[in-house]
Design an enzyme around this catalytic site. Structure first.
Site, PDB file in Angstrom:
ATOM      1  N   TYR A  12       5.510  -4.762  -6.886  1.00  0.00           N
ATOM      2  CA  TYR A  12       6.022  -3.698  -7.752  1.00  0.00           C
ATOM      3  C   TYR A  12       7.085  -2.836  -7.070  1.00  0.00           C
ATOM      4  CZ  TYR A  12       2.450  -4.680 -11.251  1.00  0.00           C
ATOM      5  OH  TYR A  12       1.684  -5.285 -12.225  1.00  0.00           O
ATOM      6  N   ASP A  32       7.526 -13.665  -0.007  1.00  0.00           N
ATOM      7  CA  ASP A  32       6.194 -13.348  -0.498  1.00  0.00           C
ATOM      8  C   ASP A  32       5.269 -14.497  -0.147  1.00  0.00           C
ATOM      9  OD1 ASP A  32       5.167 -11.094  -2.714  1.00  0.00           O
ATOM     10  OD2 ASP A  32       3.895 -12.876  -2.563  1.00  0.00           O
ATOM     11  N   THR A 119       3.201   2.610   1.604  1.00  0.00           N
ATOM     12  CA  THR A 119       2.522   3.878   1.850  1.00  0.00           C
ATOM     13  C   THR A 119       1.334   3.617   2.761  1.00  0.00           C
ATOM     14  OG1 THR A 119       3.176   4.675  -0.327  1.00  0.00           O
ATOM     15  CG2 THR A 119       1.391   5.847   0.778  1.00  0.00           C
ATOM     16  N   LYS A 204       4.317  11.324   2.499  1.00  0.00           N
ATOM     17  CA  LYS A 204       4.041  10.494   1.323  1.00  0.00           C
ATOM     18  C   LYS A 204       2.568  10.582   0.917  1.00  0.00           C
ATOM     19  CE  LYS A 204       4.224   7.746  -2.071  1.00  0.00           C
ATOM     20  NZ  LYS A 204       4.552   6.324  -2.053  1.00  0.00           N
ATOM     21  N   ARG A 211      -1.603  15.423  -5.942  1.00  0.00           N
ATOM     22  CA  ARG A 211      -1.817  15.075  -7.343  1.00  0.00           C
ATOM     23  C   ARG A 211      -3.283  14.737  -7.605  1.00  0.00           C
ATOM     24  NH1 ARG A 211       2.361  10.512  -8.401  1.00  0.00           N
ATOM     25  NH2 ARG A 211       1.732  10.775 -10.564  1.00  0.00           N
ATOM     26  N   ARG A 244       4.090  29.838 -12.414  1.00  0.00           N
ATOM     27  CA  ARG A 244       3.702  29.307 -11.114  1.00  0.00           C
ATOM     28  C   ARG A 244       2.425  28.463 -11.182  1.00  0.00           C
ATOM     29  NH1 ARG A 244       5.803  34.141 -10.691  1.00  0.00           N
ATOM     30  NH2 ARG A 244       3.806  35.241 -10.925  1.00  0.00           N
ATOM     31  N   GLY A 255      -6.146   5.861 -11.221  1.00  0.00           N
ATOM     32  CA  GLY A 255      -5.865   4.503 -10.757  1.00  0.00           C
ATOM     33  C   GLY A 255      -4.501   4.387 -10.129  1.00  0.00           C
ATOM     34  N   CYS A 258      -1.429   4.181  -5.443  1.00  0.00           N
ATOM     35  CA  CYS A 258      -1.176   5.348  -4.586  1.00  0.00           C
ATOM     36  C   CYS A 258      -2.237   6.426  -4.708  1.00  0.00           C
ATOM     37  CB  CYS A 258       0.200   5.940  -4.917  1.00  0.00           C
ATOM     38  SG  CYS A 258       1.587   4.986  -4.256  1.00  0.00           S
TER      39      CYS A 258
END
Length: 422
Positions: A12, A32, A119, A204, A211, A244, A255, A258
């Site tokens: 991806y 790959d 990541t 990262k 989040r 704010r 899901g 990341c």
């Protein structure tokens, strides 16, 4: 730009990155370990879904700027973009990164640049990649340059964000960072910020952990909604009018490759210093079970036993075909543990990748005693409930993606995750 690039990992992130460089006149060779993925690229057939990828792939292959195989070739730049998943015990699995790095060692030469895009936990470049790269016999940082430049894109908008988002580049030396910045300036219009490799790795992971923690906060509020007698979606909307405040939204789980994975890197590294992160992960991982139990409660309230549930949406987010770490599959497992039968459908996943999956929305609706929407696909948002031939008139929206008024007008009993007024 006369340098050639070898991209290891054509998933991806790797494939869109390879195509982007190729579309800007750079000779790119993609690698790959999956022969089927390589063959599909050679034939200009997509093995992943992404807006704009097909046209860009066609151009790259037709113009001769993109080739693919299962083994690396000698190049000037090597970009590693392979998975960095977690093990069953939630520790980091960095074997793909190590193997990918080892695979390019026979090809690197003096002056080459190696970039990790995956990541990863902080110190991966230092502790996993560099021990492999020193086997080349080249002096790291002066003869062989190494950097980490993590992707910062979202599925469905990858090409737009590859160009416009700021980018973080962390080099193991200043020269490594500068060479990497020069490379990405071929197409990146956002600002490219230079730092060291470990800082870039942490940045990262921090972004995705922020989040995850924010979503966990929203999920806790959603669980409290019934006791508070509120619609948490409305409450969050009002709270976010504050200049704010930016509360995220609840859902059936978290899901993707990341947000559901990266916080565990910090839990593993931080131990007792990562308590908020760990609690947030556990909170979000509890949502599939909470969703299944809520589904069972709705059925019980309606006196329905031995029910069949239509689980609508298998992708981890709307309008993509990506099932990595999708909470939908865990919701299904939890429903089955409760003794319920499940039939699932996802309009973006064209081949059955789950044991419960059907390619027919009609078939799913005709079997189900309750419709549970787990992914906010556009196709689901645009459904006209008055035209649906559903066995049941009960719907459970876990993403706040449906027009409640329209569904209730069509005679459906409507339930919303995080809403006491069901």
């Amino acid at each position: 730009m006369t340098k050639s690039i070898c991209v290891v990992g054509l998933g991806y992130i790797g494939l869109p990155t390879a195509v982007m460089f190729a579309n800007h006149g750079v000779k790119v060779h993609g690698v790959d370990v999956n022969p089927a993925a390589v063959k599909s690229i050679q034939d200009k057939q997509l093995h992943i879904e992404e807006n704009g990828l097909q046209e860009r792939l066609n151009k790259a292959v037709d113009e001769g700027f993109l080739t693919a195989s299962t083994t690396p070739v000698a190049s000037d730049v090597y970009i590693v973009a392979v998975p960095s998943p977690i093990n069953p015990d939630n520790t980091a699995n960095l074997e793909y990164v190590r193997q990918a790095t080892a695979s390019i060692v026979p090809f690197v030469k003096k002056g080459d640049l190696v970039i990790l895009e995956s990541t990863v936990p902080p110190k991966t470049v230092e502790n996993v990649m560099l021990p492999e790269l020193v086997k080349s016999g080249l002096e790291i940082g002066t003869e062989l340059f190494v950097a980490h430049s993590p992707e910062r894109v979202i599925p469905g908008r990858i090409f737009e964000e590859l160009v416009n988002n700021d980018r973080i580049v962390g080099g193991i030396s200043q020269k490594s960072a500068e060479l990497t910045k020069e490379l990405y300036e071929i197409f990146v219009q956002g600002t490219i910020h230079l730092t060291d490799a470990t800082t870039a790795e942490l940045v990262k992971v921090m972004e995705n952990t922020y989040r995850d923690v924010n979503i966990a906060f929203a999920n806790e509020l959603a669980k409290m909604a019934e006791k508070l007698d509120v619609n948490i979606w409305e409450a969050i909307k009002f709270a976010n009018y504050h200049p704010r405040v930016n509360v995220h939204f609840p859902g059936p789980g978290v899901g993707g490759h990341c947000i559901a994975v990266d916080p565990w890197f910090l839990v593993e590294l931080g131990g007792e210093q990562a308590q908020i992160i760990h609690l947030s992960r556990n909170t979000n991982d509890s949502m599939p079970s909470f969703t299944a139990q809520k589904t069972q409660a709705i059925l019980n309230k309606n006196g329905i036993a031995g029910a069949t549930v239509a689980a609508l949406g298998l992708a981890f987010k709307g309008n993509v075909d990506d099932m990595r770490e999708s909470p939908s599959t865990i919701v299904i497992d939890e429903l089955e543990k409760l003794g319920l039968t499940v039939v699932s459908h996802d309009p973006h996943i064209k081949q059955n990748k789950h044991k419960t999956q059907t390619q027919s929305m009609k078939e799913a609706l005709e079997q189900a005693d309750i419709l549970v929407f787990l992914t906010d696909h556009k196709e689901f948002k645009e459904l006209d409930p008055s035209t649906l031939n559903a066995k049941s008139k009960i719907v459970f929206d876990t993403k706040n993606c449906l027009n409640r008024e329209a569904w209730e007008k069509a005679g459906f009993q409507f339930h919303l995750l995080g809403d006491a007024k069901n």
